[in-house]
Scaffold this active site. Structure first.
Site, PDB file in Angstrom:
ATOM      1  N   ARG A   1      -5.694  -2.028   9.199  1.00 50.62           N
ATOM      2  CA  ARG A   1      -6.974  -2.538   9.679  1.00 50.62           C
ATOM      3  C   ARG A   1      -6.807  -3.993  10.089  1.00 50.62           C
ATOM      4  O   ARG A   1      -6.158  -4.777   9.401  1.00 50.62           O
ATOM      5  CB  ARG A   1      -8.052  -2.424   8.592  1.00 50.62           C
TER       6      ARG A   1
ATOM      7  N   ALA B   1      -2.115   4.289  16.745  1.00 58.08           N
ATOM      8  CA  ALA B   1      -1.114   4.799  15.811  1.00 58.08           C
ATOM      9  C   ALA B   1      -1.473   6.181  15.293  1.00 58.08           C
ATOM     10  O   ALA B   1      -0.591   7.002  15.017  1.00 58.08           O
ATOM     11  CB  ALA B   1      -0.942   3.832  14.642  1.00 58.08           C
ATOM     12  N   TRP B   2      -2.756   6.460  15.165  1.00 56.32           N
ATOM     13  CA  TRP B   2      -3.212   7.747  14.642  1.00 56.32           C
ATOM     14  C   TRP B   2      -2.937   8.907  15.590  1.00 56.32           C
ATOM     15  O   TRP B   2      -2.921  10.067  15.171  1.00 56.32           O
ATOM     16  CB  TRP B   2      -4.724   7.694  14.397  1.00 56.32           C
TER      17      TRP B   2
ATOM     18  N   GLU C   1     -12.049  -5.116  18.302  1.00 60.46           N
ATOM     19  CA  GLU C   1     -11.326  -4.339  19.314  1.00 60.46           C
ATOM     20  C   GLU C   1     -12.256  -3.982  20.460  1.00 60.46           C
ATOM     21  O   GLU C   1     -13.416  -3.630  20.232  1.00 60.46           O
ATOM     22  CB  GLU C   1     -10.751  -3.078  18.665  1.00 60.46           C
TER      23      GLU C   1
ATOM     24  N   HIS D   1      -4.708   0.350  18.965  1.00 63.14           N
ATOM     25  CA  HIS D   1      -5.222   1.190  17.886  1.00 63.14           C
ATOM     26  C   HIS D   1      -4.971   2.671  18.199  1.00 63.14           C
ATOM     27  O   HIS D   1      -5.882   3.504  18.158  1.00 63.14           O
ATOM     28  CB  HIS D   1      -6.720   0.948  17.665  1.00 63.14           C
TER      29      HIS D   1
ATOM     30  N   GLY E   1       0.836  -1.198   0.000  1.00 61.84           N
ATOM     31  CA  GLY E   1       0.000   0.000   0.000  1.00 61.84           C
ATOM     32  C   GLY E   1       0.867   1.242   0.000  1.00 61.84           C
ATOM     33  O   GLY E   1       1.591   1.492   0.962  1.00 61.84           O
TER      34      GLY E   1
ATOM     35  N   GLY F   1       0.015   4.626  -0.491  1.00 57.43           N
ATOM     36  CA  GLY F   1      -0.644   5.921  -0.387  1.00 57.43           C
ATOM     37  C   GLY F   1       0.124   6.843   0.539  1.00 57.43           C
ATOM     38  O   GLY F   1       1.341   6.741   0.683  1.00 57.43           O
ATOM     39  N   ARG F   2      -0.595   7.726   1.202  1.00 57.00           N
ATOM     40  CA  ARG F   2       0.059   8.731   2.045  1.00 57.00           C
ATOM     41  C   ARG F   2       0.905   8.107   3.145  1.00 57.00           C
ATOM     42  O   ARG F   2       2.058   8.478   3.357  1.00 57.00           O
ATOM     43  CB  ARG F   2      -0.999   9.650   2.662  1.00 57.00           C
TER      44      ARG F   2
ATOM     45  N   ASN G   1      -9.741  -7.392  -0.132  1.00 60.50           N
ATOM     46  CA  ASN G   1      -8.512  -7.731   0.606  1.00 60.50           C
ATOM     47  C   ASN G   1      -8.775  -8.222   2.025  1.00 60.50           C
ATOM     48  O   ASN G   1      -7.850  -8.293   2.840  1.00 60.50           O
ATOM     49  CB  ASN G   1      -7.535  -6.558   0.604  1.00 60.50           C
TER      50      ASN G   1
END
Length: 323
Positions: free
Chosen positions: A239, A289-290, A268, A287, A153, A155-156, A216
Site C-alpha cells: 500500500r 501487481a495483483w 493514485e 498498481h 510482513g 502473510g500469504r 503503520n
C-alpha cells in the site's frame, strides 16, 4: 417502495461483471451493478441492499446508519482500508475480502521489481532505447546470492515472495508484528528479526508485504529509511500509505537508496508533477501487481461466491471483522 435486489455491486470499474452475473444467476440471486462515486450516491441508489460488493466507496457509519438493511460488504481485493471496521462491527455488518486471489501475482511482481532494480535492467533498457550502449552505466551491480533480503510482513504474499527468493541463494530475514509467532504460511528456516530497525540495518533489499492500518501509516519515513544500508534497494507492492513519499524521494536523492521499485503510491494515479519521476533508478508500475487474467477472474468469482454464501446462511470464507 424499494425495488433493489439484495446484492448490489455498488462501485466497480471493471469492464464487465459477467463472472459475478453467472455466479448470482446460478444461485438464483438478482443483483444490480452501479458506479457510485460518493457516499451520498451509495445512500441514494442502494437502499434495501443486504450485500455490497465494494471497490472504492468509503464504508463507515454514514453508510451503515443510512442503509440499515446492509449486513455484508465484500471488498474487491485484499486491503480493506476504505472500510471502517469498528463502525462495521458496531452496526453488525460483516466485512470480507479476498486475500488469496492474487498472492502469486503480487509475489511475482515483487520479484520482478527487485530483479529490475538490482540488475538495473530497467535503467539500462531505457538507456539503450536512448542510443547508449555501455554496461558501465550500471556499475555497481551486486551478485544476487550475496544479498540479504528483508521481508516486512510474512502473510500469504510475503511467504510466496520468500519462496521465489530461495533459488537465487539470497539470505532471507523477516519482520512481522506477530513475532515471535511466525505466520503459518511462512516458510521454515527464515531468520526473524525482533525489531524492524534490525531488519532494515541488515538488508540489502527491503520488500514490504503488509496491510495498511493506523499503526503503520508512513512506517517508511525519514527515520526508517536512514536505518537502511547505504546503497540498498526498496520494494513496495503493498500500500502506498506505508511510505512517506517525500522521505523516499530524499533517500533516492542522497544515494541512501541505490534504487527502488514500487507498484503503489499514496494517491493514485501518481501526479505527474511528483518529484519521484525525477529518479531514473525508481521503477513505478500502476498498481498492477495483483493482475493476471487468471487472478482477475478468480477475484470476481470469489467476491460473488462470498455474497451467495452469506445469503444462504453459511459462514463467510474470508471474514475480516468478528461480529
Amino acid at each position: 417502495m424499494n425495488e433493489n435486489p439484495k446484492i448490489i455491486i455498488c462501485d466497480c470499474d471493471h469492464n464487465n461483471v459477467d463472472v459475478e452475473a453467472g455466479t448470482f444467476t446460478a444461485a438464483g440471486q438478482d443483483f444490480k451493478w452501479l458506479h457510485c462515486q460518493t457516499q451520498q450516491e451509495v445512500i441514494d441508489q442502494c437502499q434495501g441492499a443486504v450485500c455490497f460488493l465494494n471497490q472504492y466507496a468509503r464504508m463507515d457509519e454514514v453508510i451503515f446508519k443510512a442503509i440499515p438493511t446492509l449486513k455484508l460488504i465484500v471488498r474487491y481485493g485484499v486491503g480493506v482500508d476504505n472500510v471502517n471496521l469498528a463502525d462495521a462491527t458496531k452496526y453488525g455488518v460483516q466485512v470480507c475480502n479476498v486475500p488469496d486471489y492474487g498472492m502469486n501475482e503480487v509475489a511475482d511482481q515483487a520479484m520482478a521489481l527487485m530483479l529490475s532494480v538490482v540488475r538495473k535492467t530497467w535503467l539500462l533498457g531505457n538507456r539503450v532505447q536512448a542510443g547508449a550502449w555501455d554496461y558501465a552505466e550500471s556499475i555497481p551491480v551486486r551478485r544476487l546470492s550475496t544479498l540479504t533480503v528483508g521481508i516486512v510482513g510474512t502473510g500469504r504474499i510475503g511467504s510466496e515472495f520468500a519462496k521465489r527468493l530461495r533459488p537465487f541463494g539470497c539470505k532471507i530475514i523477516a519482520f512481522d508484528t506477530g513475532y515471535p509467532q511466525p505466520s503459518r504460511h511462512f516458510p521454515a528456516n527464515i531468520e526473524y528479526c525482533s525489531f524492524l530497525e534490525d531488519l532494515l540495518s541488515q538488508s540489502d533489499v527491503v520488500s514490504l508485504h503488509c496491510s495498511l492500518n493506523a499503526d503503520n501509516q508512513c512506517m517508511m519515513n525519514e527515520k526508517t529509511f536512514a536505518q537502511m544500508k547505504d546503497g540498498s534497494y526498496f520494494i513496495n507492492v503493498s500500500r502506498g500509505g506505508l511510505v512517506d513519499e517525500a522521505a523516499l524521494d530524499a533517500a533516492l536523492d542522497s544515494g541512501k537508496l541505490a534504487g527502488a521499485g514500487i507498484d503503489v503510491v499514496t494517491t493514485e494515479p501518481l501526479d505527474r508533477t511528483s518529484p519521484l519521476f525525477r529518479h531514473p533508478n525508481l521503477l513505478i508500475t500502476p498498481h498492477m501487481a495483483w493482475y493476471s487474467e487468471e487472478a482477475a477472474l478468480e477475484l470476481k468469482r470469489k467476491c460473488a461466491e462470498e455474497a451467495v454464501r452469506f445469503l444462504n446462511g453459511e459462514s463467510p470464507r474470508y471474514p475480516v471483522n468478528t461480529l
